[in-house]
Design an enzyme around this catalytic site. Structure first.
Site, PDB file in Angstrom:
ATOM      1  N   LYS A 128       0.826  -1.201   0.000  1.00  0.00           N
ATOM      2  CA  LYS A 128       0.000   0.000   0.000  1.00  0.00           C
ATOM      3  C   LYS A 128       0.863   1.255   0.000  1.00  0.00           C
ATOM      4  CE  LYS A 128      -3.792  -2.402   2.303  1.00  0.00           C
ATOM      5  NZ  LYS A 128      -3.220  -3.721   2.038  1.00  0.00           N
ATOM      6  N   HIS A 224     -17.378   1.549   0.180  1.00  0.00           N
ATOM      7  CA  HIS A 224     -16.162   0.839  -0.197  1.00  0.00           C
ATOM      8  C   HIS A 224     -16.483   0.056  -1.469  1.00  0.00           C
ATOM      9  CE1 HIS A 224     -12.506  -1.699   1.245  1.00  0.00           C
ATOM     10  NE2 HIS A 224     -12.657  -1.820  -0.062  1.00  0.00           N
ATOM     11  N   GLU A 296      -9.208  -0.992  -5.178  1.00  0.00           N
ATOM     12  CA  GLU A 296     -10.220  -0.595  -4.199  1.00  0.00           C
ATOM     13  C   GLU A 296     -10.279   0.920  -4.050  1.00  0.00           C
ATOM     14  OE1 GLU A 296     -10.370  -2.791  -0.630  1.00  0.00           O
ATOM     15  OE2 GLU A 296      -9.879  -4.700  -1.570  1.00  0.00           O
ATOM     16  N   ARG A 313      -4.088 -10.061  -5.997  1.00  0.00           N
ATOM     17  CA  ARG A 313      -4.461 -11.467  -5.831  1.00  0.00           C
ATOM     18  C   ARG A 313      -5.949 -11.605  -6.129  1.00  0.00           C
ATOM     19  NH1 ARG A 313      -7.379 -10.850  -1.182  1.00  0.00           N
ATOM     20  NH2 ARG A 313      -6.640  -9.350   0.351  1.00  0.00           N
TER      21      ARG A 313
END
Length: 729
Positions: A128, A224, A296, A313
């Site tokens: 990240k 989200h 995301e 993944r």
């Protein structure tokens, strides 16, 4: 579900995959093994000693033991296992080493195919920190907005605290290599920072082999939303539409759906999907991304979106993308790893648009207690029967008598429902959850149904704080406990009738003597059951008084017909009497015995004018009996209280307040020592279960009088940990 069978060899490379080592466990291991079996590809399952009896171990062509619980993080041992078993490729699944750059590099250096992106892509996007550094450059600034935060090189606690103050509390600490809510801590104010920082680092290292952290501004109210992307060796990257993952607890997704209700058929919804999809593809193209990945985002109340992270993944929730596209994403992973281009496999932007159909929802069925902060409830899963509902799929790594270990994720199953519309998919999901039979563990089965029944969820107008705002602890406690009370009476009646019929079937004289001549009223009998109402810790006793009615004389020529018996039943001391009727011979002589020695049967009762069928599971050895009926939301678990039970013994009194372990787990650290003064809310003990840490805090101001455990000790639920004394003591 499958992709088009390629008629030509791969455009780049010509290496085929004949055997795959699956470097994971549970339902994802089974998921990969099933696809490989369908394709004729052999598999090797690696496993640890806690998983030696797990389903995925025997489902694979062969298996290889990695030793203790931490074996799934031993990259060297896994690669050695792949080489020794002559595998061609390694599939990392999700979690553990799936986003570990060094692991991917070790696999390729051993001459094996890594079924996933390149080690470089994992290093940049799987971290990240690195992904935010790349995307913060001017090249991407206008296309991909970033959340305010810190992702610099310094990992000093003092640096992070300084940045937290600059950003402004609340902030979110995140493990750079993390996912699934692990290594993620909300810090609301400065006094919580030190404990949260240390805990996030430990969880990151424990789960992902890296304690590298970043910090972001925490948004209280967002959605989200993630996009499934897929890339191939030609440099082509596609997105396979969005998944809405906003229903979360403990920073972990619980319910996911696609399409997102936010992106309706109107122009605004389509435009938002187009903008976010374009950003997701651009992120993949920035590093020539190959194989499956997920980008995301969070979306605020103004429909402005911000980049969150890339998961390099397959995701837990990939299933719902499969349901609306008809693709097997694991097969697609294998084909792309062999060198096939997406277009060769019939996967293009146009074909995806044509394939896309309907709506899909996934619910994660966990062994956890919704009335105890959703803490895991490991133990033996005595009985598990998935429902048979059209359009519903179960992905699970467990079965009846499986063990839910304290070492790993407490998932029982992923339940996936699809339908031509959201309403149909939702209806199928609610029915499937209601008809799933689970006995032996406290789960979130009833809670999931409670969520799906909420008007806000049904409207689609929810955010990541849905559970905290709509179903806070006191609301869900009332709802779930009231629901539990309402079904106990009916369950104990069914249990009472079952035990009566079982007694008849196991006593030779009673079994063979016809009841057609019972004209004298029988005396009343009493059964006592103990049950948990709501949380596992809330026990109560329920007495049932039942009295068989006289039976009229039946002519000989009619005695081959089922005997209909009627009881007058009273549950408790104040309830009204109920008339219950049933067929005496309905258990077919005796209930069906199971290998465990337990007995199971279906019992059909008529209560007044209402007829219902009940599934009953009974353990003669322990006296435990479970009753399930779809209208119950979940099975009612009862304990038969013997008529002449030994007197209960009370635990010794302990001076002061005692802090108990809310779950089985490992004591990670003891923050407050004997003699320390603590204030209400101060951290006292850090526990770990299922690789998630929980900080236990002081319930009031006081002094630590005794510490009843040690660091690294394994404790059971309700084990006393700390005695807290008054300041005046």
């Amino acid at each position: 579900m499958s992709v088009s069978v390629p008629s030509q060899p791969p455009s780049r490379g010509s290496r085929s995959i004949g055997k795959v080592l699956v470097a994971n466990r549970g339902e994802i291991a089974l998921r990969v093994i099933r696809t490989c079996a369908r394709l004729g590809v052999q598999t090797c399952a690696v496993y640890t000693t806690p998983d030696q009896h797990a389903s995925f171990v025997t489902a694979a062509t062969e298996s290889y033991c990695l030793g203790g619980p931490a074996g799934y993080l031993d990259a060297q041992a896994i690669v050695q296992a792949a080489v020794r078993t002559a595998c061609d490729a390694v599939h990392p699944g999700f979690g553990f080493l799936a986003e570990n750059e060094q692991f991917a590099q070790l696999v390729t250096e051993a001459g094996l195919l890594f079924i996933g992106p390149s080690a470089r892509a994992i290093g940049v996007m799987g971290s990240k920190v690195e992904s935010k550094r790349l995307l913060s450059s001017a090249k991407y600034a206008s296309l991909i907005p970033l959340i305010p935060g810190y992702h610099g090189e310094s990992q000093l606690e003092s640096t992070f605290l300084t940045e937290a103050k600059r950003i402004g509390f609340p902030v979110l600490l995140k493990a750079s290599a993390g996912g699934g809510g692990k290594g993620m801590k909300i810090v609301w104010e400065e006094k919580e920072f030190a404990v949260a920082f240390a805990s996030a680092k430990r969880e990151g290292l424990e789960n992902f082999g890296s304690d590298l952290l970043l910090i972001e501004k925490y948004f209280p109210s967002v959605r989200h939303i993630e996009f499934q992307i897929f890339g191939d060796s030609s440099g082509k990257v596609l997105h396979m539409f969005e998944r809405d993952c906003s229903i979360q607890r403990r920073h972990q997704k619980v319910i996911e759906e696609t399409p997102s209700p936010l992106m309706g058929p109107d122009a605004a919804g389509s435009a938002l999907r187009e903008r976010m999809g374009r950003a997701a593809v651009a992120i993949g193209e920035a590093i020539s991304y190959t194989n499956a990945g997920t980008v995301e985002f969070i979306v605020d109340e103004h429909n402005d979106f911000y980049f969150l992270e890339v998961n390099t993944r397959l995701q837990v929730e990939h299933t719902i993308t499969e349901e609306i596209t008809g693709l097997d994403l694991v097969e697609l992973q294998l084909r792309v790893s062999e060198g096939f281009e997406l277009a060769q496999l019939g996967v293009t932007a146009d074909s995806l648009a044509q394939r896309r159909h309907g709506h899909a929802i996934q619910c994660r069925l966990y062994a956890e207690d919704p009335l105890n902060q959703f803490l895991p409830t490991p133990g033996r899963l005595v009985h598990f029967t998935p429902a048979q509902v059209e359009g519903v799929r179960y992905d699970s790594g467990v079965q009846s008598n499986s063990e839910i270990s304290i070492h790993y994720d407490p998932m029982v199953a992923k339940v996936i429902a699809r339908g031509p519309t959201r309403a149909v998919a939702l209806q199928r999901m609610r029915r499937a959850l209601a008809e799933t039979v689970i006995v032996g563990l406290c789960t979130n089965q009833a809670f999931l149904q409670l969520v799906l029944a909420q008007p806000i969820f049904q409207s689609g107008n929810y955010n990541t704080h849905f559970i905290q705002e709509t179903l806070p602890p006191e609301v869900r406690a009332t709802a779930l406990t009231d629901a539990a009370h309402s079904r106990v009476e009916e369950a104990v009646v069914a249990a009472t009738v079952f035990l009566y019929l079982h007694n008849v079937s196991t006593r030779p004289l009673q079994r063979h003597v016809t009841p057609h001549f019972r004209t004298v009223p029988a005396s009343a009998s009493v059964k006592t059951f103990r049950t948990s109402v709501g949380s596992e810790s809330q026990q109560e006793e329920v007495k049932v008084e039942y009295k068989p009615h006289p039976l009229p004389f039946v002519p000989v020529e009619q005695r081959h017909l089922p005997v209909r018996e009627t009881f007058t039943v009273r549950v408790g001391t104040t309830a009204e009497e109920l008339l219950v009727s049933f067929n005496r011979g309905q258990l077919s002589g005796k209930p069906s015995p199971l290998p465990s020695g337990d007995l199971e049967a279906s019992v059909r009762l008529t209560l007044g004018n209402l007829g219902r069928s009940y599934f009953v599971l009974y353990s003669p050895k322990s006296g435990q009996i479970a009753v399930h009926q779809p209208l119950f939301s979940q099975a009612v678990q009862l304990q038969v209280v013997p008529r002449f039970a030994a007197p209960a013994t009370a635990d010794s009194d302990v001076q002061g307040d005692v802090i108990f372990s809310p779950m089985a787990g490992k004591v990670v650290s003891i923050v407050a020592q004997v003699g320390d003064s603590v204030k209400k809310g101060d951290p006292v003990i850090v526990l770990e279960s299922m690789k998630m840490e929980t900080v236990l805090v002081a319930p009031r101001d006081g002094i630590v009088g005794e510490v009843l455990t040690q660091a690294l000790s394994i404790v059971e639920a309700r084990h006393p940990l700390v005695v807290l004394q008054s300041n005046e003591a």
